[in-house]
Design a protein around this motif. Structure first.
Motif, PDB file in Angstrom:
ATOM      1  N   TRP A  75       0.819  -1.220   0.000  1.00  0.00           N
ATOM      2  CA  TRP A  75       0.000   0.000   0.000  1.00  0.00           C
ATOM      3  C   TRP A  75       0.848   1.263   0.000  1.00  0.00           C
ATOM      4  CZ3 TRP A  75      -4.648  -0.689  -1.558  1.00  0.00           C
ATOM      5  CH2 TRP A  75      -5.259  -1.912  -1.347  1.00  0.00           C
ATOM      6  N   CYS A  76       2.151   1.143   0.251  1.00  0.00           N
ATOM      7  CA  CYS A  76       2.993   2.349   0.233  1.00  0.00           C
ATOM      8  C   CYS A  76       3.340   2.770  -1.196  1.00  0.00           C
ATOM      9  CB  CYS A  76       4.253   2.158   1.067  1.00  0.00           C
ATOM     10  SG  CYS A  76       5.404   0.953   0.405  1.00  0.00           S
ATOM     11  N   TYR A  77       2.962   1.968  -2.189  1.00  0.00           N
ATOM     12  CA  TYR A  77       3.193   2.305  -3.593  1.00  0.00           C
ATOM     13  C   TYR A  77       1.899   2.819  -4.213  1.00  0.00           C
ATOM     14  CZ  TYR A  77       7.242  -0.572  -2.680  1.00  0.00           C
ATOM     15  OH  TYR A  77       8.376  -1.087  -2.135  1.00  0.00           O
ATOM     16  N   ASP A  78       2.016   3.741  -5.166  1.00  0.00           N
ATOM     17  CA  ASP A  78       0.811   4.229  -5.839  1.00  0.00           C
ATOM     18  C   ASP A  78       1.018   4.213  -7.348  1.00  0.00           C
ATOM     19  OD1 ASP A  78       2.226   6.589  -6.519  1.00  0.00           O
ATOM     20  OD2 ASP A  78       1.508   7.608  -4.737  1.00  0.00           O
ATOM     21  N   VAL A  84      10.147  -0.440  -8.689  1.00  0.00           N
ATOM     22  CA  VAL A  84      10.233  -0.774  -7.271  1.00  0.00           C
ATOM     23  C   VAL A  84      11.515  -1.557  -7.046  1.00  0.00           C
ATOM     24  CG1 VAL A  84       9.161  -2.153  -5.441  1.00  0.00           C
ATOM     25  CG2 VAL A  84       7.729  -0.837  -6.998  1.00  0.00           C
ATOM     26  N   VAL A  85      12.165  -1.321  -5.918  1.00  0.00           N
ATOM     27  CA  VAL A  85      13.322  -2.113  -5.519  1.00  0.00           C
ATOM     28  C   VAL A  85      12.846  -3.126  -4.487  1.00  0.00           C
ATOM     29  CG1 VAL A  85      15.602  -2.081  -4.442  1.00  0.00           C
ATOM     30  CG2 VAL A  85      14.908  -0.206  -5.947  1.00  0.00           C
ATOM     31  N   CYS A  86      13.085  -4.389  -4.778  1.00  0.00           N
ATOM     32  CA  CYS A  86      12.658  -5.457  -3.880  1.00  0.00           C
ATOM     33  C   CYS A  86      13.445  -5.373  -2.572  1.00  0.00           C
ATOM     34  CB  CYS A  86      12.888  -6.818  -4.537  1.00  0.00           C
ATOM     35  SG  CYS A  86      12.527  -8.213  -3.446  1.00  0.00           S
ATOM     36  N   PRO A  87      12.755  -5.379  -1.422  1.00  0.00           N
ATOM     37  CA  PRO A  87      13.466  -5.330  -0.147  1.00  0.00           C
ATOM     38  C   PRO A  87      14.286  -6.589   0.135  1.00  0.00           C
ATOM     39  CG  PRO A  87      11.065  -5.187   0.181  1.00  0.00           C
ATOM     40  CD  PRO A  87      11.316  -5.326  -1.272  1.00  0.00           C
ATOM     41  N   GLU A  88      13.938  -7.705  -0.502  1.00  0.00           N
ATOM     42  CA  GLU A  88      14.659  -8.962  -0.285  1.00  0.00           C
ATOM     43  C   GLU A  88      15.924  -9.075  -1.135  1.00  0.00           C
ATOM     44  OE1 GLU A  88      14.102 -11.702   1.804  1.00  0.00           O
ATOM     45  OE2 GLU A  88      12.745 -10.305   2.794  1.00  0.00           O
ATOM     46  N   CYS A  89      15.751  -9.031  -2.474  1.00  0.00           N
ATOM     47  CA  CYS A  89      16.889  -9.286  -3.367  1.00  0.00           C
ATOM     48  C   CYS A  89      17.539  -8.007  -3.887  1.00  0.00           C
ATOM     49  CB  CYS A  89      16.466 -10.180  -4.536  1.00  0.00           C
ATOM     50  SG  CYS A  89      15.351  -9.385  -5.726  1.00  0.00           S
ATOM     51  N   ILE A  97       0.047  -0.725 -11.355  1.00  0.00           N
ATOM     52  CA  ILE A  97      -1.038  -0.918 -10.398  1.00  0.00           C
ATOM     53  C   ILE A  97      -2.357  -0.718 -11.122  1.00  0.00           C
ATOM     54  CG2 ILE A  97      -2.127  -0.029  -8.305  1.00  0.00           C
ATOM     55  CD1 ILE A  97       0.655   0.861  -7.380  1.00  0.00           C
ATOM     56  N   THR A  98      -3.257  -1.670 -10.971  1.00  0.00           N
ATOM     57  CA  THR A  98      -4.597  -1.526 -11.520  1.00  0.00           C
ATOM     58  C   THR A  98      -5.566  -1.422 -10.356  1.00  0.00           C
ATOM     59  OG1 THR A  98      -4.849  -3.915 -11.669  1.00  0.00           O
ATOM     60  CG2 THR A  98      -4.096  -2.788 -13.638  1.00  0.00           C
ATOM     61  N   THR A  99      -6.584  -0.641 -10.548  1.00  0.00           N
ATOM     62  CA  THR A  99      -7.571  -0.423  -9.502  1.00  0.00           C
ATOM     63  C   THR A  99      -8.912  -0.953  -9.971  1.00  0.00           C
ATOM     64  OG1 THR A  99      -6.406   1.587  -8.851  1.00  0.00           O
ATOM     65  CG2 THR A  99      -8.635   1.327  -8.043  1.00  0.00           C
ATOM     66  N   VAL A 100      -9.583  -1.680  -9.107  1.00  0.00           N
ATOM     67  CA  VAL A 100     -10.903  -2.206  -9.412  1.00  0.00           C
ATOM     68  C   VAL A 100     -11.916  -1.405  -8.592  1.00  0.00           C
ATOM     69  CG1 VAL A 100     -12.403  -4.220  -9.296  1.00  0.00           C
ATOM     70  CG2 VAL A 100      -9.986  -4.489  -9.854  1.00  0.00           C
ATOM     71  N   ARG A 101     -12.928  -0.911  -9.257  1.00  0.00           N
ATOM     72  CA  ARG A 101     -13.987  -0.193  -8.556  1.00  0.00           C
ATOM     73  C   ARG A 101     -15.151  -1.122  -8.303  1.00  0.00           C
ATOM     74  NH1 ARG A 101     -15.165   5.630 -11.324  1.00  0.00           N
ATOM     75  NH2 ARG A 101     -13.326   6.671 -10.531  1.00  0.00           N
ATOM     76  N   THR A 102     -15.702  -1.020  -7.130  1.00  0.00           N
ATOM     77  CA  THR A 102     -16.954  -1.702  -6.839  1.00  0.00           C
ATOM     78  C   THR A 102     -17.919  -0.649  -6.310  1.00  0.00           C
ATOM     79  OG1 THR A 102     -16.271  -2.266  -4.590  1.00  0.00           O
ATOM     80  CG2 THR A 102     -15.850  -3.905  -6.296  1.00  0.00           C
ATOM     81  N   TYR A 103     -19.192  -0.889  -6.483  1.00  0.00           N
ATOM     82  CA  TYR A 103     -20.213   0.064  -6.064  1.00  0.00           C
ATOM     83  C   TYR A 103     -21.217  -0.620  -5.150  1.00  0.00           C
ATOM     84  CZ  TYR A 103     -18.334   2.796  -9.892  1.00  0.00           C
ATOM     85  OH  TYR A 103     -17.504   3.492 -10.716  1.00  0.00           O
TER      86      TYR A 103
END
Length: 121
Positions: A75-78, A84-89, A97-103
């Motif tokens: 959630w810290c990414y928008d 993005v830099v992977c925190p592991e490797c 990022i795709t956003t799905v809307r629901t109503y």
């Protein structure tokens, strides 16, 4: 004496190829397309590219395409973050990022008729 295979034209590079696949969708015939051809070299390149990308599609988790670790705080990414830099490797990868809307809708209680008891209108 064996007969030479029928040759087609690769849809991607234009080289001759014996490869041919018919479309399985019934609309293909209506649209005038019965199939397609892709040469072995183009298929190999596409396979290598897919394997290299290791694309993670439509996941509900943010997954590194290199080490496949799940990133704990997605959630810290928008939508503005493209890499993005992977925190592991510690490798950089592309992010979409795709956003799905629901109503959700409901009637306003104040618009219900007088004497309504919760049954059908």
């Amino acid at each position: 004496m064996s007969e030479a295979p029928k040759m087609y034209t690769c849809s991607w590079c234009g080289k001759p190829t014996p490869n041919y696949r018919e479309y399985s969708h019934p609309m293909a015939g209506i649209l005038g397309e019965s199939g397609y051809s892709v040469c072995d070299e183009c298929l190999r390149k596409a396979s290598i590219e897919r394997e290299w990308e290791n694309e993670q599609c439509a996941e509900e988790r943010l997954i590194c395409p290199y080490c496949e670790s799940s990133i704990d705080d997605p959630w810290c990414y928008d939508e503005d973050d493209e890499e993005v830099v992977c925190p592991e490797c510690k490798r950089t990868f592309e992010l979409e990022i795709t956003t799905v809307r629901t109503y959700r809708t409901k009637r306003r209680i104040e618009d219900m008729p007088d004497g309504w008891n919760g049954g059908e209108l």
